[in-house]
Motif scaffolding. Structure first.
Motif, mmCIF file in Angstrom:
data_model
loop_
_atom_site.group_PDB
_atom_site.id
_atom_site.type_symbol
_atom_site.label_atom_id
_atom_site.label_comp_id
_atom_site.label_asym_id
_atom_site.label_seq_id
_atom_site.Cartn_x
_atom_site.Cartn_y
_atom_site.Cartn_z
ATOM 1 N N THR A 100 -5.823 7.800 13.264
ATOM 2 C CA THR A 100 -4.801 7.109 13.016
ATOM 3 C C THR A 100 -4.237 6.591 14.540
ATOM 4 N N SER A 139 0.044 2.016 8.000
ATOM 5 C CA SER A 139 0.787 2.647 8.986
ATOM 6 C C SER A 139 2.272 3.095 8.447
ATOM 7 N N ARG A 140 2.929 2.296 7.494
ATOM 8 C CA ARG A 140 4.225 2.754 7.249
ATOM 9 C C ARG A 140 3.769 3.769 6.089
ATOM 10 N N ARG A 142 1.558 6.164 6.122
ATOM 11 C CA ARG A 142 1.368 7.460 7.155
ATOM 12 C C ARG A 142 2.557 7.870 7.640
ATOM 13 N N GLN A 143 3.459 6.900 8.004
ATOM 14 C CA GLN A 143 4.890 7.103 8.689
ATOM 15 C C GLN A 143 5.707 8.117 7.779
ATOM 16 N N GLU A 144 5.672 7.523 6.259
ATOM 17 C CA GLU A 144 6.245 8.343 5.440
ATOM 18 C C GLU A 144 5.919 9.695 5.320
ATOM 19 N N GLU A 147 6.693 11.869 8.559
ATOM 20 C CA GLU A 147 8.188 12.112 9.136
ATOM 21 C C GLU A 147 8.889 13.133 8.565
ATOM 22 N N SER A 154 7.158 8.316 15.424
ATOM 23 C CA SER A 154 6.799 6.950 15.275
ATOM 24 C C SER A 154 5.294 6.607 15.570
ATOM 25 N N ILE A 155 4.953 6.553 14.282
ATOM 26 C CA ILE A 155 3.290 6.433 14.109
ATOM 27 C C ILE A 155 3.085 4.964 14.907
ATOM 28 N N ASP A 156 3.737 3.870 14.665
ATOM 29 C CA ASP A 156 3.465 2.517 15.407
ATOM 30 C C ASP A 156 3.566 2.798 17.126
#
Length: 661
Positions: A100, A139-140, A142-144, A147, A154-156
């Motif tokens: 990632t 990515s969204r 994976r962020q959820e 987190e 912040s993944i991004d």
């Protein structure tokens, strides 16, 4: 002794070989001294020396073969980035990374791994790095997932940090390749941008020996969910299945051989992801002349949505010297473009600035200017002057709309072009013109004032028209009709985008390619019935109008995510008859999120009667309005909301519509 212990741990075969060599030498010397006579000790020394020679052969030639055959899989409790960085130094053929984002390139481990990668490429190793593409559904998601376990992550941001670090290494590598005389070197940022960001490696001495063929380095981004992470050095693979709510490098790692059955399957999947991924470029070529052979200037660029924005001191200087300077993109493209600056006080400018600092992480000397490049229009537009109309020139706008080839923007409270007064002939003329423009390749963006909102009610009072909501609803009905025709016409549905805003604008905007018609929102009069100004989009008024549109666009809500809802309580309408609210479906259940609903439910809280709802998507069906849902217990509902509205949090409670049996 401690140093010897560490040396033995790192190079056990070398230690064993050295010990055997010393024993053979000692035994051979002893055998010579005894004179090869009869007796116990001379024969012992001679036979022992022969046995040691056989042991050396086993150690050097047979043991590696047996080890590879016997040991197929080794397990590691976690991924040790420092250990893998040391393995990079030993690489001879290739290095592959899939993750990632990777701690191998962060501020701590990157100090060791990035120079090692740099040196590996120069000695002939092929390096391929695959990271997740930021700002994507993957990515969204994976962020959820992460987190909750890692607050503040912040993944991004981490991905952008990796891209920036690898980009810096790539630029330094390009400098080395250029100094070594390698063909077609990667353009160096410092060649076109006076930023002083990258430090070049010192050049090789002039009398140095000929350089061996160098390897390659390539970074790509994937946008689909990858099932595992991979760190490969030559024939050794380290991989881990991607855990949903944990960092992959904290999960158990399996070390296998690339030639094993599992290794072949993993590498095959890696290659599939590689083919579907996109490469990362930090600079793009732009020319100031269409003449063949013109040297391009390499400039920074950003991609946001479907648009590409360019940043360069050279572009600033060219426009300062010649305000109507045209540009040609790429190294060979012959299409003439004009530069449209992004307003510095706009939301779009702030978004681009944040993305710029993530992609080009060096300290900025000043705030950069961003430019959107548009192909020069084939149709004439007023240049250096402004035309005045006493009202909105609907006939001309429909004519221009049918000829549009690039972009159309319409901003109004309700639109007379789209049949707000119930005129089917005028509305159909708009539909046909819009279909023609989208067939030409144009993208249409439409912004209307959302009905049933406080801003809509305020506008209705201003123009003294209690049926204002109905005008917007006629626009919405016609636009939905237009959207339904696109698949049968072979037109990409994304070419028509409609959003609704909930605050009164200052102006109306009708921008068609290089033309912009601007009207100021009058008090107690429809904007289409007041004077309108036509100008070119690159004029000060045109740039202002498009900037105002884009500011509202970023805050507006997509029409395809809004549905009409009616609330009742025991047969009595709960205040507003029809509400246009955010509504989405997961499985067979509809969910809604609306501040207006919460206001009405709160006002009705003292009543003992439950609130019923009707939604336009299920005509005739009646629903209970549920209590607010808990996010942790309804993760798929929030995931569906994020995919549709590009936001992780609705900002208001989410309720389900439970069918009344």
């Amino acid at each position: 002794m401690l140093r010897l212990s560490r040396w033995y741990t790192r190079k056990p075969k070398l230690v064993g070989f050295s010990a055997l060599a010393l024993l053979i030498l000692g035994l051979a010397v002893g055998a010579v001294v005894t004179g090869f006579t009869h007796g116990f000790w001379p024969n012992l020394l001679l036979n022992s020396a022969g046995d040691m020679i056989g042991g050396m052969i086993i150690l050097l030639m047979i043991e590696p073969i047996v080890s590879r055959a016997a040991v197929q899989i080794r397990q590691h409790a976690h991924l040790d980035f420092r250990l893998f960085a040391r393995r990079i130094v030993q690489a001879e053929q290739e290095i592959r990374v899939l993750d990632t984002y990777s701690g191998l390139f962060d501020s701590t481990n990157g100090l060791r791994s990035l120079p090692a990668l740099h040196a590996a490429v120069l000695r002939g190793v092929h390096v391929k790095v695959l990271l997740m593409s930021p700002a994507t559904d993957a990515s969204r998601l994976r962020q959820e997932q992460l987190e909750a376990s890692y607050p503040g992550l912040s993944i991004d941001g981490q991905i952008h940090n990796n891209i920036s670090a690898l980009g810096t290494m790539e630029q330094q590598l390009a400098t080395d390749l250029r100094q070594l005389g390698a063909p077609n070197p990667i353009p160096v940022l410092g060649d076109s941008e006076d930023t002083g960001v990258y430090t070049a490696t010192p050049p090789a001495p002039a009398d140095a020996a000929p350089v061996a063929p160098v390897g390659t380095f390539e970074l790509r981004l994937y946008s689909v969910a990858a099932p595992f992470t991979l760190y490969q050095r030559d024939n050794t693979l380290l991989f881990a299945l991607l855990p949903a709510y944990q960092f992959a490098h904290d999960a158990p790692q399996l070390e296998i051989n690339a030639g094993s059955l599992t290794g072949l399957q993993i590498l095959e999947k890696y290659e599939e992801l590689w083919e579907e991924s996109r490469s990362v470029r930090r600079l793009a070529p732009i020319r100031l002349s269409p003449v063949e052979g013109t040297e391009p200037m390499w400039v920074r660029y950003l991609e946001l949505g479907d648009e590409t924005y360019y940043i360069s001191n050279r572009i600033d200087q060219a426009l300062a010297a010649k305000p109507d300077q045209h540009f040609w993109l790429g190294e060979h493209d012959g299409t003439e473009h004009e530069a449209e600056p992004v307003p510095t006080d706009s939301t779009l400018h702030r978004q681009l600035l944040e993305q710029h600092d993530r992609k080009y992480s060096a300290e900025r000397r000043r705030e950069p200017h961003f430019y959107l490049m548009w192909p020069s229009a084939s149709q004439p537009a007023p240049r250096g002057r402004t035309l005045d109309f006493d009202r909105l020139p609907t006939t001309k706008i429909l004519e221009w709309l049918g000829e549009a080839e690039r972009s159309v923007r319409i901003l109004d409270t309700s639109s007379i072009l789209i049949g707000q007064d119930g005129d089917p002939t005028g509305a159909e003329a708009f539909v046909q013109a819009a279909l023609q423009s989208m067939s030409n390749g144009a993208t249409i963006k439409i912004l209307l004032l959302a009905p049933t909102t406080s801003a809509a009610k305020e506008r209705a009072k201003e123009i003294r028209d209690t049926h204002f909501d109905q005008m917007v609803e006629r626009n919405i009905q016609r636009l939905r009709h237009l959207a339904a025709q696109l698949p049968s016409q072979g037109i990409d549905p994304d070419r028509l985008r409609v959003r609704l805003y909930d605050q009164l604008p200052e102006i109306s905007v009708h921008q068609i390619d290089d033309r912009v018609v601007v009207g100021f929102l009058p008090y107690r009069r429809r904007s289409s019935m007041t004077s309108q100004l036509e100008t070119e989009r690159h004029s000060e008024l045109g740039v202002y109008a498009v900037g105002q549109f884009e500011q509202l666009w970023t805050r507006a809500r997509p029409l395809d995510g809004l549905r009409y809802l009616i609330l009742r309580s025991q047969g009595t309408m709960v205040q507003g008859e029809r509400l246009l609210v955010r509504a989405w479906q997961v499985g067979s259940t509809w969910y809604v999120a609306s501040a207006r609903i919460e206001e009405l439910v709160a006002a009705h809280a003292s009543s003992s009667h439950a609130v019923h709802a009707w939604i336009e998507e299920v005509p005739g069906a009646q629903f209970w309005l549920s209590e607010p849902l808990n996010r942790e217990e309804n993760i798929p509902v929030w995931d569906a909301f994020a995919r549709l509205y590009a936001a992780a949090d609705p900002g208001v409670p989410v309720r389900a519509l439970d069918r009344v049996e």
